[in-house]
Design a protein around this motif. Structure first.
Motif, PDB file in Angstrom:
ATOM      1  N   ARG A   1      41.027  29.518  41.008  1.00  0.00           N
ATOM      2  CA  ARG A   1      41.280  29.976  39.640  1.00  0.00           C
ATOM      3  C   ARG A   1      42.124  28.904  38.981  1.00  0.00           C
ATOM      4  NH1 ARG A   1      42.218  36.359  40.606  1.00  0.00           N
ATOM      5  NH2 ARG A   1      40.080  36.722  41.269  1.00  0.00           N
ATOM      6  N   ILE A   2      41.666  28.448  37.826  1.00  0.00           N
ATOM      7  CA  ILE A   2      42.297  27.314  37.159  1.00  0.00           C
ATOM      8  C   ILE A   2      42.564  27.658  35.700  1.00  0.00           C
ATOM      9  CG2 ILE A   2      42.022  24.889  36.527  1.00  0.00           C
ATOM     10  CD1 ILE A   2      40.029  24.676  38.867  1.00  0.00           C
ATOM     11  N   ILE A   3      43.769  27.353  35.243  1.00  0.00           N
ATOM     12  CA  ILE A   3      44.108  27.470  33.826  1.00  0.00           C
ATOM     13  C   ILE A   3      44.351  26.061  33.312  1.00  0.00           C
ATOM     14  CG2 ILE A   3      45.685  28.422  32.107  1.00  0.00           C
ATOM     15  CD1 ILE A   3      46.363  30.634  34.101  1.00  0.00           C
ATOM     16  N   LEU A   4      43.592  25.669  32.286  1.00  0.00           N
ATOM     17  CA  LEU A   4      43.715  24.336  31.693  1.00  0.00           C
ATOM     18  C   LEU A   4      44.435  24.442  30.354  1.00  0.00           C
ATOM     19  CD1 LEU A   4      40.119  23.007  32.382  1.00  0.00           C
ATOM     20  CD2 LEU A   4      42.192  22.560  33.692  1.00  0.00           C
ATOM     21  N   PHE A   5      45.456  23.624  30.166  1.00  0.00           N
ATOM     22  CA  PHE A   5      46.242  23.619  28.939  1.00  0.00           C
ATOM     23  C   PHE A   5      45.983  22.341  28.168  1.00  0.00           C
ATOM     24  CE2 PHE A   5      48.543  26.145  31.995  1.00  0.00           C
ATOM     25  CZ  PHE A   5      48.928  27.259  31.266  1.00  0.00           C
ATOM     26  N   ALA A   6      45.740  22.476  26.888  1.00  0.00           N
ATOM     27  CA  ALA A   6      45.565  21.316  26.014  1.00  0.00           C
ATOM     28  C   ALA A   6      46.934  20.733  25.679  1.00  0.00           C
ATOM     29  CB  ALA A   6      44.848  21.727  24.742  1.00  0.00           C
ATOM     30  N   THR A   7      46.945  19.421  25.429  1.00  0.00           N
ATOM     31  CA  THR A   7      48.146  18.740  24.956  1.00  0.00           C
ATOM     32  C   THR A   7      47.816  18.091  23.609  1.00  0.00           C
ATOM     33  OG1 THR A   7      47.592  16.652  26.026  1.00  0.00           O
ATOM     34  CG2 THR A   7      48.853  18.226  27.333  1.00  0.00           C
ATOM     35  N   LYS A   8      48.808  17.497  22.973  1.00  0.00           N
ATOM     36  CA  LYS A   8      48.558  16.810  21.704  1.00  0.00           C
ATOM     37  C   LYS A   8      47.498  15.715  21.867  1.00  0.00           C
ATOM     38  CE  LYS A   8      51.257  18.178  18.257  1.00  0.00           C
ATOM     39  NZ  LYS A   8      50.696  18.666  17.016  1.00  0.00           N
ATOM     40  N   ALA A   9      47.517  15.031  23.012  1.00  0.00           N
ATOM     41  CA  ALA A   9      46.578  13.938  23.253  1.00  0.00           C
ATOM     42  C   ALA A   9      45.155  14.425  23.493  1.00  0.00           C
ATOM     43  CB  ALA A   9      47.047  13.108  24.434  1.00  0.00           C
ATOM     44  N   THR A  10      44.985  15.698  23.839  1.00  0.00           N
ATOM     45  CA  THR A  10      43.642  16.241  24.095  1.00  0.00           C
ATOM     46  C   THR A  10      42.778  16.152  22.844  1.00  0.00           C
ATOM     47  OG1 THR A  10      44.602  17.787  25.685  1.00  0.00           O
ATOM     48  CG2 THR A  10      42.370  18.237  24.946  1.00  0.00           C
ATOM     49  N   HIS A  11      43.363  16.411  21.707  1.00  0.00           N
ATOM     50  CA  HIS A  11      42.618  16.467  20.443  1.00  0.00           C
ATOM     51  C   HIS A  11      41.953  15.139  20.112  1.00  0.00           C
ATOM     52  CE1 HIS A  11      42.075  16.544  16.034  1.00  0.00           C
ATOM     53  NE2 HIS A  11      41.712  17.797  16.275  1.00  0.00           N
ATOM     54  N   GLU A  12      42.645  14.032  20.336  1.00  0.00           N
ATOM     55  CA  GLU A  12      42.113  12.717  19.988  1.00  0.00           C
ATOM     56  C   GLU A  12      41.223  12.129  21.076  1.00  0.00           C
ATOM     57  OE1 GLU A  12      45.579  13.208  19.788  1.00  0.00           O
ATOM     58  OE2 GLU A  12      45.556  13.653  17.652  1.00  0.00           O
ATOM     59  N   SER A  13      41.130  12.780  22.213  1.00  0.00           N
ATOM     60  CA  SER A  13      40.393  12.238  23.356  1.00  0.00           C
ATOM     61  C   SER A  13      38.956  12.729  23.375  1.00  0.00           C
ATOM     62  CB  SER A  13      41.070  12.669  24.654  1.00  0.00           C
ATOM     63  OG  SER A  13      42.405  12.247  24.660  1.00  0.00           O
ATOM     64  N   SER A  14      38.118  11.966  24.058  1.00  0.00           N
ATOM     65  CA  SER A  14      36.731  12.384  24.257  1.00  0.00           C
ATOM     66  C   SER A  14      36.660  13.262  25.509  1.00  0.00           C
ATOM     67  CB  SER A  14      35.834  11.166  24.427  1.00  0.00           C
ATOM     68  OG  SER A  14      36.074  10.566  25.673  1.00  0.00           O
ATOM     69  N   PRO A  15      35.627  14.081  25.623  1.00  0.00           N
ATOM     70  CA  PRO A  15      35.472  14.895  26.837  1.00  0.00           C
ATOM     71  C   PRO A  15      35.380  14.052  28.109  1.00  0.00           C
ATOM     72  CG  PRO A  15      34.072  15.743  25.103  1.00  0.00           C
ATOM     73  CD  PRO A  15      34.651  14.460  24.602  1.00  0.00           C
ATOM     74  N   ASP A  16      34.831  12.843  28.009  1.00  0.00           N
ATOM     75  CA  ASP A  16      34.740  11.971  29.183  1.00  0.00           C
ATOM     76  C   ASP A  16      36.123  11.551  29.677  1.00  0.00           C
ATOM     77  OD1 ASP A  16      31.962  12.071  29.179  1.00  0.00           O
ATOM     78  OD2 ASP A  16      31.787  10.302  27.888  1.00  0.00           O
ATOM     79  N   GLU A  17      37.005  11.211  28.747  1.00  0.00           N
ATOM     80  CA  GLU A  17      38.369  10.824  29.125  1.00  0.00           C
ATOM     81  C   GLU A  17      39.101  12.000  29.766  1.00  0.00           C
ATOM     82  OE1 GLU A  17      39.455   7.524  25.712  1.00  0.00           O
ATOM     83  OE2 GLU A  17      39.646   9.652  25.213  1.00  0.00           O
ATOM     84  N   VAL A  18      38.935  13.182  29.177  1.00  0.00           N
ATOM     85  CA  VAL A  18      39.605  14.364  29.708  1.00  0.00           C
ATOM     86  C   VAL A  18      39.026  14.733  31.069  1.00  0.00           C
ATOM     87  CG1 VAL A  18      40.119  16.794  29.292  1.00  0.00           C
ATOM     88  CG2 VAL A  18      40.204  15.181  27.401  1.00  0.00           C
ATOM     89  N   SER A  19      37.724  14.566  31.264  1.00  0.00           N
ATOM     90  CA  SER A  19      37.138  14.896  32.567  1.00  0.00           C
ATOM     91  C   SER A  19      37.654  13.957  33.658  1.00  0.00           C
ATOM     92  CB  SER A  19      35.609  14.893  32.513  1.00  0.00           C
ATOM     93  OG  SER A  19      35.119  13.610  32.265  1.00  0.00           O
ATOM     94  N   GLU A  20      37.874  12.686  33.331  1.00  0.00           N
ATOM     95  CA  GLU A  20      38.469  11.757  34.313  1.00  0.00           C
ATOM     96  C   GLU A  20      39.884  12.201  34.670  1.00  0.00           C
ATOM     97  OE1 GLU A  20      37.277   9.197  36.134  1.00  0.00           O
ATOM     98  OE2 GLU A  20      35.362   9.888  35.316  1.00  0.00           O
TER      99      GLU A  20
END
Length: 108
Positions: free
Chosen positions: A76-95
């Motif tokens: 079970r995983i809870i993922l939290f966004a940060t300020k940097a999440t908004h400007e990032s691409s899904p590929d960067e976040v997946s890495e």
């Protein structure tokens, strides 16, 4: 993708889970029974900005989770966004998410 919805499930993950952080995403991970279906939740706190901003962050997190084949069985995983999440691409976040999962001992 099965999501965490109940308050009880959130509290269970918060109390027994391992917290890991990256500049692009934070996560709390709880390993459960191997037979359990995995669940995931996406959180963007109000302090990040308005609803449009937070929804974009959650869309990026969902796409990154799909790329990492989340939720893994028995977690079970809870993922939290940060300020940097908004400007990032899904590929960067997946890495970033893959590196966090590796630190927790989960293959992502």
């Amino acid at each position: 993708m099965e999501t965490i919805k109940s308050k009880r499930d959130f509290e269970e993950v918060f109390s027994g889970g391992k917290r890991v952080s990256h500049r692009l995403v934070r996560a709390t991970v709880l390993k459960c029974n191997e037979g359990d279906l995995g669940k995931v939740a996406f959180v963007a706190p109000k302090r990040l900005g308005n609803a449009v901003y937070r929804n974009r962050c959650k869309r990026v997190l969902r796409e990154a989770a799909r790329a990492c084949s989340l939720p893994a069985q028995g977690t079970r995983i809870i993922l939290f966004a940060t300020k940097a999440t908004h400007e990032s691409s899904p590929d960067e976040v997946s890495e970033a998410l893959r590196s966090l999962l590796k630190r927790c001992g989960i293959n992502g």
